[in-house]
Design an enzyme around this catalytic site. Structure first.
Site, PDB file in Angstrom:
ATOM      1  N   SER A 133     -11.239   0.027   3.181  1.00  0.00           N
ATOM      2  CA  SER A 133     -10.477  -0.306   4.398  1.00  0.00           C
ATOM      3  C   SER A 133      -9.773   0.942   4.889  1.00  0.00           C
ATOM      4  CB  SER A 133      -9.423  -1.369   4.091  1.00  0.00           C
ATOM      5  OG  SER A 133     -10.047  -2.488   3.527  1.00  0.00           O
ATOM      6  N   ARG A 182       0.822  -1.225   0.000  1.00  0.00           N
ATOM      7  CA  ARG A 182       0.000   0.000   0.000  1.00  0.00           C
ATOM      8  C   ARG A 182       0.852   1.268   0.000  1.00  0.00           C
ATOM      9  NH1 ARG A 182      -2.113  -3.417  -1.183  1.00  0.00           N
ATOM     10  NH2 ARG A 182      -3.890  -4.525  -0.314  1.00  0.00           N
ATOM     11  N   GLU A 193      -4.930   4.234   5.767  1.00  0.00           N
ATOM     12  CA  GLU A 193      -4.620   3.926   4.369  1.00  0.00           C
ATOM     13  C   GLU A 193      -4.937   5.110   3.435  1.00  0.00           C
ATOM     14  OE1 GLU A 193      -5.719  -0.109   2.813  1.00  0.00           O
ATOM     15  OE2 GLU A 193      -6.569   1.083   1.199  1.00  0.00           O
TER      16      GLU A 193
HETATM   17  C1  LIG Z   1     -15.409   0.643  -1.075  1.00  0.00           C
HETATM   18  C2  LIG Z   1     -13.943   0.761  -1.301  1.00  0.00           C
HETATM   19  C3  LIG Z   1     -13.172  -0.388  -1.445  1.00  0.00           C
HETATM   20  C4  LIG Z   1     -11.798  -0.304  -1.675  1.00  0.00           C
HETATM   21  N1  LIG Z   1     -11.061  -1.448  -1.809  1.00  0.00           N
HETATM   22  C5  LIG Z   1      -9.727  -1.393  -2.013  1.00  0.00           C
HETATM   23  C6  LIG Z   1      -8.951  -2.587  -2.139  1.00  0.00           C
HETATM   24  O1  LIG Z   1      -9.464  -3.695  -2.101  1.00  0.00           O
HETATM   25  N2  LIG Z   1      -7.611  -2.464  -2.319  1.00  0.00           N
HETATM   26  C7  LIG Z   1      -6.990  -1.242  -2.397  1.00  0.00           C
HETATM   27  O2  LIG Z   1      -5.767  -1.212  -2.565  1.00  0.00           O
HETATM   28  N3  LIG Z   1      -7.696  -0.098  -2.280  1.00  0.00           N
HETATM   29  C8  LIG Z   1      -9.046  -0.135  -2.087  1.00  0.00           C
HETATM   30  N4  LIG Z   1      -9.770   1.016  -1.938  1.00  0.00           N
HETATM   31  C9  LIG Z   1      -9.072   2.311  -1.980  1.00  0.00           C
HETATM   32  C10 LIG Z   1      -9.120   3.035  -3.351  1.00  0.00           C
HETATM   33  O3  LIG Z   1     -10.185   2.583  -4.126  1.00  0.00           O
HETATM   34  C11 LIG Z   1      -7.818   2.868  -4.154  1.00  0.00           C
HETATM   35  O4  LIG Z   1      -6.741   3.383  -3.421  1.00  0.00           O
HETATM   36  C12 LIG Z   1      -7.894   3.584  -5.498  1.00  0.00           C
HETATM   37  O5  LIG Z   1      -6.751   3.295  -6.269  1.00  0.00           O
HETATM   38  C13 LIG Z   1      -8.051   5.093  -5.369  1.00  0.00           C
HETATM   39  O6  LIG Z   1      -8.378   5.607  -6.648  1.00  0.00           O
HETATM   40  P1  LIG Z   1      -8.999   7.036  -6.830  1.00  0.00           P
HETATM   41  O7  LIG Z   1      -8.972   7.313  -8.286  1.00  0.00           O
HETATM   42  O8  LIG Z   1     -10.304   7.133  -6.179  1.00  0.00           O
HETATM   43  O9  LIG Z   1      -7.893   7.911  -6.086  1.00  0.00           O
HETATM   44  P2  LIG Z   1      -8.013   9.323  -5.362  1.00  0.00           P
HETATM   45  O10 LIG Z   1      -8.663   9.167  -4.043  1.00  0.00           O
HETATM   46  O11 LIG Z   1      -8.538  10.346  -6.273  1.00  0.00           O
HETATM   47  O12 LIG Z   1      -6.446   9.618  -5.122  1.00  0.00           O
HETATM   48  C14 LIG Z   1      -5.712   8.849  -4.201  1.00  0.00           C
HETATM   49  C15 LIG Z   1      -4.291   9.415  -4.107  1.00  0.00           C
HETATM   50  O13 LIG Z   1      -3.634   9.243  -5.346  1.00  0.00           O
HETATM   51  C16 LIG Z   1      -3.218  10.499  -5.878  1.00  0.00           C
HETATM   52  N5  LIG Z   1      -3.478  10.443  -7.316  1.00  0.00           N
HETATM   53  C17 LIG Z   1      -4.655  10.156  -7.908  1.00  0.00           C
HETATM   54  N6  LIG Z   1      -4.527  10.166  -9.239  1.00  0.00           N
HETATM   55  C18 LIG Z   1      -3.229  10.475  -9.499  1.00  0.00           C
HETATM   56  C19 LIG Z   1      -2.463  10.642 -10.685  1.00  0.00           C
HETATM   57  N7  LIG Z   1      -3.004  10.502 -11.898  1.00  0.00           N
HETATM   58  N8  LIG Z   1      -1.152  10.978 -10.568  1.00  0.00           N
HETATM   59  C20 LIG Z   1      -0.583  11.127  -9.339  1.00  0.00           C
HETATM   60  N9  LIG Z   1      -1.240  10.984  -8.174  1.00  0.00           N
HETATM   61  C21 LIG Z   1      -2.551  10.654  -8.267  1.00  0.00           C
HETATM   62  C22 LIG Z   1      -4.060  11.552  -5.183  1.00  0.00           C
HETATM   63  O14 LIG Z   1      -3.371  12.807  -5.124  1.00  0.00           O
HETATM   64  C23 LIG Z   1      -4.257  10.922  -3.830  1.00  0.00           C
HETATM   65  O15 LIG Z   1      -3.110  11.194  -3.028  1.00  0.00           O
HETATM   66  C24 LIG Z   1     -11.169   0.965  -1.743  1.00  0.00           C
HETATM   67  C25 LIG Z   1     -11.937   2.138  -1.602  1.00  0.00           C
HETATM   68  C26 LIG Z   1     -13.328   2.029  -1.387  1.00  0.00           C
HETATM   69  C27 LIG Z   1     -14.129   3.284  -1.246  1.00  0.00           C
END
Ligand SMILES: Cc1cc2nc3c(=O)[nH]c(=O)nc-3n(C[C@H](O)[C@H](O)[C@H](O)COP(=O)(O)OP(=O)(O)OC[C@H]3O[C@@H](n4cnc5c(N)ncnc54)[C@H](O)[C@@H]3O)c2cc1C
Length: 350
Positions: free
Chosen positions: A241, A167, A344
């Site tokens: 999580s 992570r 996380e």
């Molecule tokens: C219901 C639920 C279940 C989930 N299950 C999992 C799981 O099983 N495993 C897991 O690992 N995660 C899980 N997550 C967490 C999350 O979905 C992941 O971390 C996902 O990759 C985040 O994507 P996002 O586009 O929403 O990121 P955001 O929340 O928009 O961004 C997250 C971080 O990444 C940075 N970022 C985003 N895009 C870029 C880019 N293009 N370039 C540079 N930095 C960037 C942002 O600045 C921020 O710091 C879950 C979340 C939810 C709500």
């Protein structure tokens, strides 16, 4: 006329936790070509930036972010090369992660099927090295295309340069805020997939009497398992999580195991086993549940009554409310087990 961002944009609705104040400036980027002008504008105005994709791993502050929030919406999908056993694909960072997982499965390509159902966009996937059911994006990542804000050029980082960890990656750690991910390049497999070695998945296929599942069958299983495990953020806002599963030294783990023989340790096996290197990965959810904290409410936030690892916004919560609950859980866990739980999601202060 030059770059013209939107002003005073509400942030809460742009995240799945629905927490956050406002951004003084906001823009949506659809091509890496737009970034040099944006960063020249930021430099000219001496303003900071924040990158946002799907907002499923971001908790914004309650105030005003006096800078520019850059929402990434860079699309694109291509198969770059193919061999008998594998294929290399490249995907724009603004593509929906789960839609890409589904697409690769349609193309009979394996390697990310256990990551089905994770919300968010492709560009955020390497940031915290998303993982589930035995797969992590680091396992299939060949390279990550980035806009380097230090010198305003698009360049490429190898898998090693991403410094992937559990992570975590360089994007969240050593080079935080330096790179904007514009595309990811993955090497996927054409070989038959295997059952994810996680208790839920093993039991699912045992019940169905399937020993060599197809990629679509694995995706279906993972989506079903996840539906029972995670609260849909559309129903009750959350970020999945909330705490990382702590990886602890043998001595600490042995003490916890001796006092709590039913403690959940990953990887799940018939007996408790360590990770390579002798450390143990303890289930953070189990630690919280064992303290009886399921359903604990504080102000407008709570621990999900069924899933101890999921914290939720009951409506109108602030980052301050959430932090109080997080501190309470962390303090109780440290007191009882001597372990510090780490959040996380990315918690942005302003
Ligand atoms: C219901 C639920 C279940 C989930 N299950 C999992 C799981 O099983 N495993 C897991 O690992 N995660 C899980 N997550 C967490 C999350 O979905 C992941 O971390 C996902 O990759 C985040 O994507 P996002 O586009 O929403 O990121 P955001 O929340 O928009 O961004 C997250 C971080 O990444 C940075 N970022 C985003 N895009 C870029 C880019 N293009 N370039 C540079 N930095 C960037 C942002 O600045 C921020 O710091 C879950 C979340 C939810 C709500």
């Amino acid at each position: 006329m030059g770059f013209q961002p939107q002003q005073n944009v509400d942030l809460a609705e742009l995240t799945t936790f629905k927490i956050g104040g406002q951004a003084a400036f906001y823009t949506v980027v659809t091509s890496a070509d737009e970034l040099p002008e944006i960063f020249a504008w930021l430099k000219q105005n001496s303003l900071p930036h924040l990158v946002l994709s799907g907002g499923s791993n971001t908790i914004f502050g309650d105030g005003i972010f006096r800078g520019l929030v850059i929402k990434i919406s860079i699309m694109g999908f291509a198969v770059l090369s193919e061999s008998e056993k594998s294929a290399v694909i490249t995907v724009g960072s603004g593509e929906d992660w789960d839609a890409i997982v589904a697409k690769t499965i349609d193309l009979k390509l394996g390697g990310i099927e256990a990551l089905s159902g994770i919300p968010g966009m492709c560009g955020a996937a390497p940031v915290q090295n998303i993982g589930a059911y035995g797969q992590e994006i680091k396992d299939t990542t060949l390279s990550v295309e980035v806009f380097d804000t230090d010198n305003s050029v698009v360049t490429s980082l190898t898998n090693a340069e991403c410094e992937f960890e559990f992570r975590n990656s360089t994007f969240k750690a050593t080079q935080k805020d330096r790179y904007i991910i514009t595309a990811i390049t993955l090497k996927l497999s054409k070989l038959p997939p295997s059952i994810p070695q996680y208790k839920d998945a093993i039991n699912y296929f045992k019940e169905k009497n399937i020993s060599t599942p197809t990629l679509p069958q694995i995706r279906k299983a993972i989506l079903e398992i996840r539906r029972n495990k995670f609260m849909d953020p559309a129903v009750m806002p959350n970020a999945g999580s909330f705490f990382k599963n702590p990886i602890v030294a043998e001595l600490v783990a042995k003490k916890i195991i001796a006092q709590n023989p039913d403690v959940k340790v990953y990887p799940e096996d018939t007996k408790i086993i360590p990770l390579e290197g002798g450390n143990y990965k303890i289930a953070a959810g189990w630690l919280i549940q064992n303290l009886g904290l399921k359903g604990l409410e504080l102000e407008k936030v709570r621990v999900d009554p069924n899933h101890a690892l999921v914290l939720e916004n009951k409506g109108g919560a602030t980052q301050k409310d959430l932090k109080q609950l997080v501190s309470k859980i962390q303090d109780l866990v440290t007191k009882k087990y001597g372990i510090t739980l780490e959040a996380e999601p990315v918690i942005v202060e302003f």
